[in-house]
Design an enzyme around this catalytic site. Sequence first.
Site, PDB file in Angstrom:
ATOM      1  CG  HIS A  51      -5.380  -1.867  -0.738  1.00  0.00           C
ATOM      2  ND1 HIS A  51      -4.562  -1.636  -2.042  1.00  0.00           N
ATOM      3  CD2 HIS A  51      -4.986  -1.760   0.749  1.00  0.00           C
ATOM      4  CE1 HIS A  51      -3.751  -0.408  -1.170  1.00  0.00           C
ATOM      5  NE2 HIS A  51      -3.925  -0.606  -0.136  1.00  0.00           N
ATOM      6  CG  ASP A  86      -6.896  -2.634  -4.158  1.00  0.00           C
ATOM      7  OD1 ASP A  86      -7.103  -1.536  -3.437  1.00  0.00           O
ATOM      8  OD2 ASP A  86      -5.131  -2.177  -3.846  1.00  0.00           O
ATOM      9  CB  SER A 120      -1.074   0.040   1.184  1.00  0.00           C
ATOM     10  OG  SER A 120      -1.767   1.114   1.179  1.00  0.00           O
TER      11      SER A 120
END
Length: 337
Positions: free
Chosen positions: A284, A252, A206
């Site tokens: 994600h 995602d 991330s």
Amino acid sequence: MQQNRALPAAPGGPAPSGHRPHRLTSRLVRAGRPHRLTSRLVRAGLAALLAAGGLVAAQATGAQAAPEPAVAAQLAANPYERGPAPTTASIEATRGSYAVSQTSVSSLSVSGFGGGTIYYPTSTSDGTFGAVAISPGYTAYQSSISWLGPRLASQGFVVFTIDTLTTLDQPDSRGRQLLAALDYLTQRSSVRTRIDSTRLGVMGHSMGGGGTLEAAKSRPSLQAAIPLTGWNLDTTWPEIKTPTLVVGADGDTIAPVATHSEPFYQSLPSTLDKAYLELRGATHFTPNSSNTTIAKYSISWLKRFIDDDTRYEQFLCPLPQASLTIAEYRGTCPHTS
């Protein structure tokens, strides 16, 4: 305070070396330590001969045998290979051939990042190893990416999963913290003598993935970068010179591939060794738990570019095809680094 704990490994053994002379030569010149290479080659050459029974006569007389020309040539071509010849099963396994130990690093004993956990091969018989620092994502702690520590270390790397200074740190800060963690790892840590400081890489999830790109931009000497479902408002990275594997997820919604991973990949120089892996049926947060596809291609990428181990090229080129776990794979083949 540091606490050590040993982790088990899967069985394995030594294997023949690959060939990547030009990159190794430049790295050795930068490192400035031919004497260290010579001793490593002699140790490895002797081990190879012993395995083949070539030291029987030498043992009988007490003499020390030199490596055969073919063995010496292979070792000289790539002294960085670690572990047995890879197979699909070996890189998909939850553990590689090395037993792994770990040590905790308190945030109070470091500066520039928030401490973390170092995972490393227990044995020193193979010489030094390449190293990788891994950053968690926004609001997350190292526990969110801890599964990568022993999994990568058991394949022959020193791995540092870090905590950030605050869980709200942005990608540029996380990039600086990844580099601070590598500096600590190679200069001050209790395992620094196990690491070849010219063979380093970065990974992150991330915003940690966005930080991975920031770190690679800031330090071109890094050998590999792998952002995992990365997030960064800066989507153009033409300055990066580090071989980069961008991993995205088709489901995602936090860092959609159309606005993050895909433009990251597309903006990397066309002359760079690069790849784009889009996970199928993933979100994600897929990198936050053990994932065979992520591990398989991360191991192959790190081995190929940190260790110059061309035995792993077979898993990257020809390009992997779409499958039950891969929505798309793009890349530059053959690799030139």
